[in-house]
Write a protein that holds these residues in place. Structure first.
Motif, PDB file in Angstrom:
ATOM      1  N   ASP D  66     -29.781 -34.362  16.127  1.00 45.22           N
ATOM      2  CA  ASP D  66     -28.865 -35.466  16.464  1.00 45.22           C
ATOM      3  C   ASP D  66     -27.879 -35.752  15.327  1.00 45.22           C
ATOM      4  OD1 ASP D  66     -30.615 -36.583  14.707  1.00 45.22           O
ATOM      5  OD2 ASP D  66     -31.351 -38.138  16.040  1.00 45.22           O
ATOM      6  N   SER D  67     -27.871 -34.878  14.324  1.00 44.07           N
ATOM      7  CA  SER D  67     -26.883 -35.002  13.251  1.00 44.07           C
ATOM      8  C   SER D  67     -26.153 -33.679  13.023  1.00 44.07           C
ATOM      9  CB  SER D  67     -27.562 -35.456  11.958  1.00 44.07           C
ATOM     10  OG  SER D  67     -28.007 -36.790  12.071  1.00 44.07           O
ATOM     11  N   TRP D  68     -26.185 -32.806  14.023  1.00 42.69           N
ATOM     12  CA  TRP D  68     -25.534 -31.498  13.900  1.00 42.69           C
ATOM     13  C   TRP D  68     -24.835 -31.249  15.236  1.00 42.69           C
ATOM     14  CZ3 TRP D  68     -27.837 -27.485  10.197  1.00 42.69           C
ATOM     15  CH2 TRP D  68     -27.073 -26.322  10.159  1.00 42.69           C
ATOM     16  N   ALA D  69     -23.552 -30.960  15.176  1.00 41.90           N
ATOM     17  CA  ALA D  69     -22.800 -30.764  16.414  1.00 41.90           C
ATOM     18  C   ALA D  69     -22.089 -29.416  16.424  1.00 41.90           C
ATOM     19  CB  ALA D  69     -21.776 -31.876  16.586  1.00 41.90           C
ATOM     20  N   VAL D  70     -21.976 -28.860  17.613  1.00 40.01           N
ATOM     21  CA  VAL D  70     -21.132 -27.679  17.837  1.00 40.01           C
ATOM     22  C   VAL D  70     -20.300 -27.957  19.083  1.00 40.01           C
ATOM     23  CG1 VAL D  70     -21.045 -25.200  18.315  1.00 40.01           C
ATOM     24  CG2 VAL D  70     -22.839 -26.124  16.854  1.00 40.01           C
ATOM     25  N   GLY D  71     -19.028 -27.613  19.018  1.00 42.13           N
ATOM     26  CA  GLY D  71     -18.167 -27.782  20.183  1.00 42.13           C
ATOM     27  C   GLY D  71     -18.019 -29.231  20.607  1.00 42.13           C
ATOM     28  N   GLY D  72     -18.165 -30.155  19.653  1.00 44.51           N
ATOM     29  CA  GLY D  72     -17.948 -31.561  19.963  1.00 44.51           C
ATOM     30  C   GLY D  72     -19.159 -32.264  20.555  1.00 44.51           C
ATOM     31  N   LYS D  73     -20.308 -31.550  20.600  1.00 45.19           N
ATOM     32  CA  LYS D  73     -21.532 -32.155  21.155  1.00 45.19           C
ATOM     33  C   LYS D  73     -22.664 -32.063  20.144  1.00 45.19           C
ATOM     34  CE  LYS D  73     -21.044 -31.953  26.052  1.00 45.19           C
ATOM     35  NZ  LYS D  73     -21.735 -31.887  27.327  1.00 45.19           N
ATOM     36  N   LEU D  74     -23.407 -33.138  20.036  1.00 44.13           N
ATOM     37  CA  LEU D  74     -24.613 -33.104  19.219  1.00 44.13           C
ATOM     38  C   LEU D  74     -25.568 -32.073  19.797  1.00 44.13           C
ATOM     39  CD1 LEU D  74     -25.241 -36.927  18.771  1.00 44.13           C
ATOM     40  CD2 LEU D  74     -24.223 -35.346  17.111  1.00 44.13           C
ATOM     41  N   LYS D  75     -26.276 -31.337  18.957  1.00 46.51           N
ATOM     42  CA  LYS D  75     -27.268 -30.368  19.424  1.00 46.51           C
ATOM     43  C   LYS D  75     -28.327 -31.053  20.302  1.00 46.51           C
ATOM     44  CE  LYS D  75     -26.281 -26.564  17.001  1.00 46.51           C
ATOM     45  NZ  LYS D  75     -27.385 -25.630  16.760  1.00 46.51           N
ATOM     46  N   ASP D  77     -27.935 -33.280  22.431  1.00 42.75           N
ATOM     47  CA  ASP D  77     -27.398 -33.542  23.771  1.00 42.75           C
ATOM     48  C   ASP D  77     -27.138 -32.249  24.541  1.00 42.75           C
ATOM     49  OD1 ASP D  77     -27.343 -36.241  23.345  1.00 42.75           O
ATOM     50  OD2 ASP D  77     -25.219 -36.332  22.834  1.00 42.75           O
ATOM     51  N   ALA D  78     -27.229 -31.147  23.863  1.00 42.20           N
ATOM     52  CA  ALA D  78     -26.777 -29.886  24.486  1.00 42.20           C
ATOM     53  C   ALA D  78     -27.796 -29.381  25.513  1.00 42.20           C
ATOM     54  CB  ALA D  78     -26.540 -28.839  23.421  1.00 42.20           C
TER      55      ALA D  78
ATOM     56  N   VAL F  38     -18.410 -37.045  16.720  1.00 43.38           N
ATOM     57  CA  VAL F  38     -18.305 -35.571  16.769  1.00 43.38           C
ATOM     58  C   VAL F  38     -17.346 -35.142  17.880  1.00 43.38           C
ATOM     59  CG1 VAL F  38     -20.579 -35.225  15.707  1.00 43.38           C
ATOM     60  CG2 VAL F  38     -20.383 -35.169  18.203  1.00 43.38           C
ATOM     61  N   THR F  42     -13.869 -33.421  16.621  1.00 41.05           N
ATOM     62  CA  THR F  42     -13.655 -32.056  17.108  1.00 41.05           C
ATOM     63  C   THR F  42     -12.288 -31.954  17.776  1.00 41.05           C
ATOM     64  OG1 THR F  42     -16.021 -31.707  17.360  1.00 41.05           O
ATOM     65  CG2 THR F  42     -14.573 -30.238  18.618  1.00 41.05           C
ATOM     66  N   PRO F  53     -12.671 -25.397  20.333  1.00 43.28           N
ATOM     67  CA  PRO F  53     -13.705 -26.415  20.080  1.00 43.28           C
ATOM     68  C   PRO F  53     -15.069 -25.802  19.755  1.00 43.28           C
ATOM     69  CG  PRO F  53     -12.883 -26.530  22.374  1.00 43.28           C
ATOM     70  CD  PRO F  53     -11.996 -25.601  21.629  1.00 43.28           C
ATOM     71  N   LEU F  56     -16.151 -25.139  15.983  1.00 37.13           N
ATOM     72  CA  LEU F  56     -16.300 -26.164  14.952  1.00 37.13           C
ATOM     73  C   LEU F  56     -17.731 -26.701  14.887  1.00 37.13           C
ATOM     74  CD1 LEU F  56     -14.519 -27.912  12.913  1.00 37.13           C
ATOM     75  CD2 LEU F  56     -14.817 -29.716  14.592  1.00 37.13           C
ATOM     76  N   ILE F  58     -20.201 -29.571  13.019  1.00 30.30           N
ATOM     77  CA  ILE F  58     -20.183 -30.810  12.239  1.00 30.30           C
ATOM     78  C   ILE F  58     -21.618 -31.142  11.824  1.00 30.30           C
ATOM     79  CG2 ILE F  58     -19.592 -33.273  12.221  1.00 30.30           C
ATOM     80  CD1 ILE F  58     -17.511 -32.762  14.324  1.00 30.30           C
TER      81      ILE F  58
END
Lengths: 78, 78, 78, 78, 78, 78
Positions: D66-75, D77-78, F38, F42, F53, F56, F58
């Motif tokens: 919940d503190s790492w995101a890719v593509g604008g989404k938190l992991k 939530d993915a 995020v 992004t 997107p 990236l 974060i």
């Protein structure tokens, strides 16, 4: 004293250098040790780098001995 | 004095804490300023964090004003 | 082979862990040494951390001897 | 074996390169996985960068999904 | 407008959160792209994290393709 | 949709720039605030740096007020 205005901060931060110091160490130091470290390290920066004390930020990250290795061994195994 | 043996380093680094200090600032300081900073910051750490001077590493990264922003503006534009 | 589609990357990156490895060292290594390091360090991560090789990123930052200190002395002065 | 002397460490650290490797990943690996990683990554560095094993430090930071995101989404939530 | 006073900065920085954002990317972006990024990223932080724009610092580090690897290969070799 | 293939990721990550954004701030934000940050940061990067997107990443690190100092004082003492 009147509340500081935002444009004051903005003005000043534009003009001065704002060094950032990041300390990584094992946990275990007391708050008093951290307090003394940031006071003395800030003095050291102010005296040697010619920056006002207010401009220096210090961040401390604590990394446990089972997440820090030297010579291929975790500190917790050494 | 005989050359230090590797297992000496290995032994010692296992036992002691080895804080790392990372300084980020604008370029422009002289070598003498950096020299003074690492000397004084090391003293500050030794006195307040109870670590031997040999255990402390300091890394300096210089970041130009066109790569550092405050308040949404590059320092070079401020 | 058809061009990879963006939603493929998006899907995969959601599912897997993506460790980041950051190496800080003095300049002076050849491209071949860096090439070998990233190949072998990636193997090490894949074998021990159970992540696919594609998921691992490695960043290398070079820091000169006049910006790296141990024991209160710049490496360039030692 | 006699206790290593501080000036030994000081001497050696002056002479050798001391790369620092920082690994950022999600939590969840066991101590054995970390242990294996630091052993194998150190081997990789020693073989490819020509530095003695004692000179390499590895720090591991764990960052939750919940503190790492890719593509604008938190992991998370993915 | 009178020059901002130091105690103003000191007062404000005590009260507010001061997030730091560090961007690592390949070199090649123009100053205008960096300028736009810091402006828009600051807006994003201000709107979502509830911090005043003056409180946010952004640092940009550029890392060349021969010092960045994915999947065990330098980007410059891919 | 078929499962994405690993070589797809490998191919794409070779071709595109993959900026990494690291946010350091005090704890206290909700998951919704992080989620919004995020997403918006992004968007800011995609629009200004011309990167897809998906490319990236974060990372968010939270640092408590007793480990963050300004002007030589811990935030928790201010």
């Amino acid at each position: 004293m009147p509340a500081p205005r935002r444009r004051d901060i903005a003005n000043v931060t534009k003009e001065i250098d704002m060094p950032i110091l990041h300390l990584q160490m094992h946990p275990g130091r007391t708050d008093d040790q951290k307090r003394a470290f940031v006071r003395e390290a800030t003095k050291a920066a102010v005296e040697t780098l010619a920056c006002p004390p207010e401009s220096l930020e210090i961040l401390i990250t604590e990394i446990t001995r089972d997440s820090w290795a030297v010579g291929g061994k975790l500190k917790s195994d050494a």
